[in-house]
Structures are given as C-alpha cells and as structure tokens.
Design a protein around this motif. Structure first.
Motif, PDB file in Angstrom:
ATOM      1  N   THR A   1       0.815  -1.200   0.000  1.00 56.73           N
ATOM      2  CA  THR A   1       0.000   0.000   0.000  1.00 56.73           C
ATOM      3  C   THR A   1       0.853   1.256   0.000  1.00 56.73           C
ATOM      4  O   THR A   1       1.967   1.266   0.502  1.00 56.73           O
ATOM      5  CB  THR A   1      -0.942   0.005   1.220  1.00 56.73           C
ATOM      6  N   SER A   2       0.300   2.307  -0.553  1.00 60.26           N
ATOM      7  CA  SER A   2       1.012   3.586  -0.574  1.00 60.26           C
ATOM      8  C   SER A   2       0.459   4.549   0.459  1.00 60.26           C
ATOM      9  O   SER A   2       0.869   5.703   0.544  1.00 60.26           O
ATOM     10  CB  SER A   2       0.909   4.215  -1.972  1.00 60.26           C
ATOM     11  N   GLN A   3      -0.538   4.100   1.243  1.00 60.15           N
ATOM     12  CA  GLN A   3      -1.160   4.985   2.211  1.00 60.15           C
ATOM     13  C   GLN A   3      -0.279   5.155   3.441  1.00 60.15           C
ATOM     14  O   GLN A   3       0.325   4.205   3.933  1.00 60.15           O
ATOM     15  CB  GLN A   3      -2.519   4.429   2.627  1.00 60.15           C
ATOM     16  N   LEU A   4      -0.248   6.396   3.962  1.00 57.48           N
ATOM     17  CA  LEU A   4       0.494   6.644   5.196  1.00 57.48           C
ATOM     18  C   LEU A   4      -0.239   5.977   6.340  1.00 57.48           C
ATOM     19  O   LEU A   4      -1.469   5.935   6.399  1.00 57.48           O
ATOM     20  CB  LEU A   4       0.617   8.143   5.443  1.00 57.48           C
TER      21      LEU A   4
ATOM     22  N   ARG B   1       4.554   4.013   6.202  1.00 59.71           N
ATOM     23  CA  ARG B   1       3.348   3.638   5.482  1.00 59.71           C
ATOM     24  C   ARG B   1       2.774   2.370   6.110  1.00 59.71           C
ATOM     25  O   ARG B   1       3.423   1.712   6.912  1.00 59.71           O
ATOM     26  CB  ARG B   1       3.653   3.444   3.999  1.00 59.71           C
ATOM     27  N   THR B   2       1.578   2.054   5.734  1.00 57.83           N
ATOM     28  CA  THR B   2       0.906   0.894   6.317  1.00 57.83           C
ATOM     29  C   THR B   2       1.757  -0.359   6.138  1.00 57.83           C
ATOM     30  O   THR B   2       2.174  -0.690   5.019  1.00 57.83           O
ATOM     31  CB  THR B   2      -0.463   0.680   5.658  1.00 57.83           C
TER      32      THR B   2
ATOM     33  N   LEU C   1       5.500   1.214  14.467  1.00 61.66           N
ATOM     34  CA  LEU C   1       4.852   0.330  13.496  1.00 61.66           C
ATOM     35  C   LEU C   1       3.882   1.134  12.652  1.00 61.66           C
ATOM     36  O   LEU C   1       3.184   2.015  13.165  1.00 61.66           O
ATOM     37  CB  LEU C   1       4.103  -0.800  14.198  1.00 61.66           C
ATOM     38  N   GLY C   2       3.855   0.830  11.370  1.00 64.37           N
ATOM     39  CA  GLY C   2       2.906   1.478  10.479  1.00 64.37           C
ATOM     40  C   GLY C   2       1.553   0.807  10.551  1.00 64.37           C
ATOM     41  O   GLY C   2       1.152   0.091   9.630  1.00 64.37           O
ATOM     42  N   GLY C   3       0.856   0.995  11.664  1.00 59.44           N
ATOM     43  CA  GLY C   3      -0.456   0.398  11.860  1.00 59.44           C
ATOM     44  C   GLY C   3      -0.383  -0.932  12.579  1.00 59.44           C
ATOM     45  O   GLY C   3       0.688  -1.465  12.875  1.00 59.44           O
TER      46      GLY C   3
END
Length: 360
Positions: free
Chosen positions: A2-5, A40-41, A84-86
């Motif tokens: 994914t490219s989402q922050l 990112r996620t 951690l990215g999510g």
C-alpha cells in the motif's frame, strides 16, 4: 504494497532524521544525518542495536561486486522496533509485532506475487529488493544496517529474537546463519553421513556446527589458515585439513570458500549418492569442470544456494538457541565499535575474528 500513510501512536513515529554511514563509492564512507520518511501501512521502524560486517560488504567497497551507489550497506542486523505502520504487522511465524521487540529481518524483500514467489523461491523474486543493497535515492533509502535506524517496508520477512539470544548471535543470523540453514536443507539427510565443509569463515564455521548438531558421522573442515582450522575444532569439526585434496571421500560437500580449485577437488571426493551444495561462489573465480559420466555413475547431486527463504530466519534463531551452550558463538564476533568506525571495518579487517560489529 500500500502507498497509504499509516497511523502511528508512539514517540518515534515523528522521527524526522537519523544518522547513517553512506557509501559513496570506493573507500568513501561518510556518517551523515539523513531524513526518515513517514511510515506507510505495514512498515516497521527499527532502532539498530548491532550490525555485523559481512564479507560481501567488503567485496562491494573493494570493487569485487557491484551495487547501487550511494547506499547504506549492512544486512546482518538486530534491532528494536520503535514504531509500526499500523496494527496487524506480523513476523514470519505469525506472531504480531510490537514496539520494543528485538528482531532480525531478511536480506531479501520479495514481491510475493511473481511466479518465483508463488513457487516458494522468494529469494529469487523477479523484482526483489535487498536490505543494505538499495540506492539511497531509491524508494527505500534506509535499507542498510550501518545506521541508527532502518525502515523495513511492508512485506519484509521479520523474526522475533528470544531474550536469551545475545545481539552478537542474532545479527549474523540475518545472513550467515540463515543461509547455512538453507544450505543444510538442500543437503538433507545429514545424520550418519560424512560431511566436508570448504572454507572456515563465518558461514563455514556455522555449517560445521550445523552438521555436528544434525548428527553427521564425521565433520571435516577445509581451510588453508591454521588459525581458522583451530577455531573449526571448537565448532564441530572432527578433522581439519588445509586442502580438499587431502579428503578421500565424503557424502556431503558444502562449499563456502568461493574457490573454483577447491570445489573441483571436492567434487572428486564425492562418494556414490553424494551431494554438493555450492554457496560460496558469489564472485567470478573461474569455471569448474564437471564429468557428466561421474555424475551419472555415482548418482551425484549438485545444487546451488543463494540467500534463503523466510522460514530460514526462524530456523536460524532456533538453531542458535539449541546450540548456544554447545558452541562458543560469542567468540566469533568482536566487541562492537561506534558507527563512525564502520569505514575502518569495511576497508581493513582489524584481526582474525570472522565478524566485526558496530553498535550505532
């Protein structure tokens, strides 16, 4: 990917800069302040605790192997998760990753979807990216362990390090030990067979220990260095010789020296149903002549191993945990030095230790 922050909630999530040793080509290695991009996620931000110097990085700096430049080298690293990215990021064994865990990670970051990845050969992914091998101007600038922090992109295979495994054991597991797990897997079964290991560097010593741990009938170390042969006796070698020509017969040949002449002699020593695993030939060193009649009549198996699969990370840590009281693993890694001294370790190994380390 994914490219989402990603949403992050800890203090390190807004870290904007860190320090890293940038290799600019040749012997030009400079510690600089570099930006840290937003996670990112699925990304993992790691504070480097210890990074050991693999011989391939010395080959890069000396010009023996090519690599994008400038870049941050280093791919044998143990670190602590600081952001951690999510949620939902998991280790290769399925356990959830958490801030504060010590981890090691793979040399290779596969796409997971190409034909090779689907076939289980992720180390040879068609678009593979590699830790400590990416251009600083790529989408993954903080890929190498010679830095205070590393960003692990979503999909990077990660293994959690147990509390009783020291950093000096864990860091080489990310390359040397995991590679040996892949090599011995290709040679199975090992129990009751005569094993010869060519090259008693970090990988060779680990392979000797692995063969002994798996119940080999005999374990022979081959290395021209008397000092290395002496070390080999403490890591499972029953016999040590300076040249493969001194070996009469064996069932399993594990080659880590990268010397074509040694491999040539080793192939002659393989007995019926013998297996040879080539792992050290990662730079040109001349061809090896293979007699096809000998391969046919002796039922020989010749295979190559380059890098490893995600499962080998957890196998490496399990192997170290099971053997930490049998073999003197801490003797193989020198006391770490500051990040500022990484150039010295890359350009000129200061002594006989198989591994030297930095602690940023």
């Amino acid at each position: 990917m994914t490219s989402q922050l990603a949403d992050t909630t800890n203090a390190f999530a807004d870290l904007t800069h860190t320090r890293a040793a940038i290799w600019h080509g040749g012997d030009d290695v400079v510690v600089e302040s570099v930006p840290v991009s937003a996670l990112r996620t699925g990304d993992v931000l790691v504070r480097v605790r210890l990074a050991t110097v693999c011989g391939s990085d010395r080959h890069t700096v000396s010009g023996r192997r090519s690599q994008p430049c400038p870049s941050i080298l280093g791919h044998e690293t143990v670190g602590e998760i600081v952001a951690l990215g999510g949620n939902g990021v998991r280790a290769v064994d399925g356990r959830p990753l958490e801030v504060g865990q010590r981890i090691i990670w793979s040399v290779t970051l596969p796409c997971g979807t190409c034909d090779r990845c689907v076939a289980g050969i992720t180390a040879k992914c068609r678009v593979v990216r590699k830790a400590g091998h990416e251009s600083f101007y790529s989408a993954w600038p903080l890929s190498g362990g010679y830095a205070e922090h590393v960003v692990l992109p979503s999909g990077m295979p990660v293994a959690v390090v147990a509390d009783d495994i020291a950093d000096a054991l864990a860091a080489p597991a990310a390359c040397a030990t995991a590679t040996v797990m892949a090599v011995t897997e290709r040679a199975l079964p090992v129990a009751g067979r005569r094993v010869v290991v060519i090259g008693a560097g970090m990988l060779g010593l680990t392979a000797l220990a692995a063969a002994a741990h798996l119940g080999a009938a005999s374990v022979t170390a081959v290395d021209p260095s008397a000092q290395r042969r002496d070390i080999a006796t403490h890591f499972g070698a029953d016999t040590t010789v300076a040249s493969v020509s001194e070996v009469e017969q064996c069932d399993i040949l594990l080659e880590f020296s990268g010397r074509s002449s040694a491999l040539q002699d080793g192939l002659r020593a393989l007995d019926v149903s013998g297996v040879a695993v080539f792992a050290g030939s990662v730079a040109p060193d001349g061809p090896v002549a293979v007699d096809p009649e000998a391969v046919v009549r002796r039922h020989l198996t010749l295979v190559g191993v380059h890098n490893y699969e995600p499962r080998h990370l957890t196998q490496a840590l399990d192997f170290l945990q099971r053997t930490k009281n049998r073999f003197p693993w801490p003797d193989l890694v020198a006391d770490p030095v500051p990040l500022e001294q990484i150039a010295c370790l890359l350009l000129d190994a200061p002594g006989p230790k198989p591994r030297y380390a930095i602690a940023p």
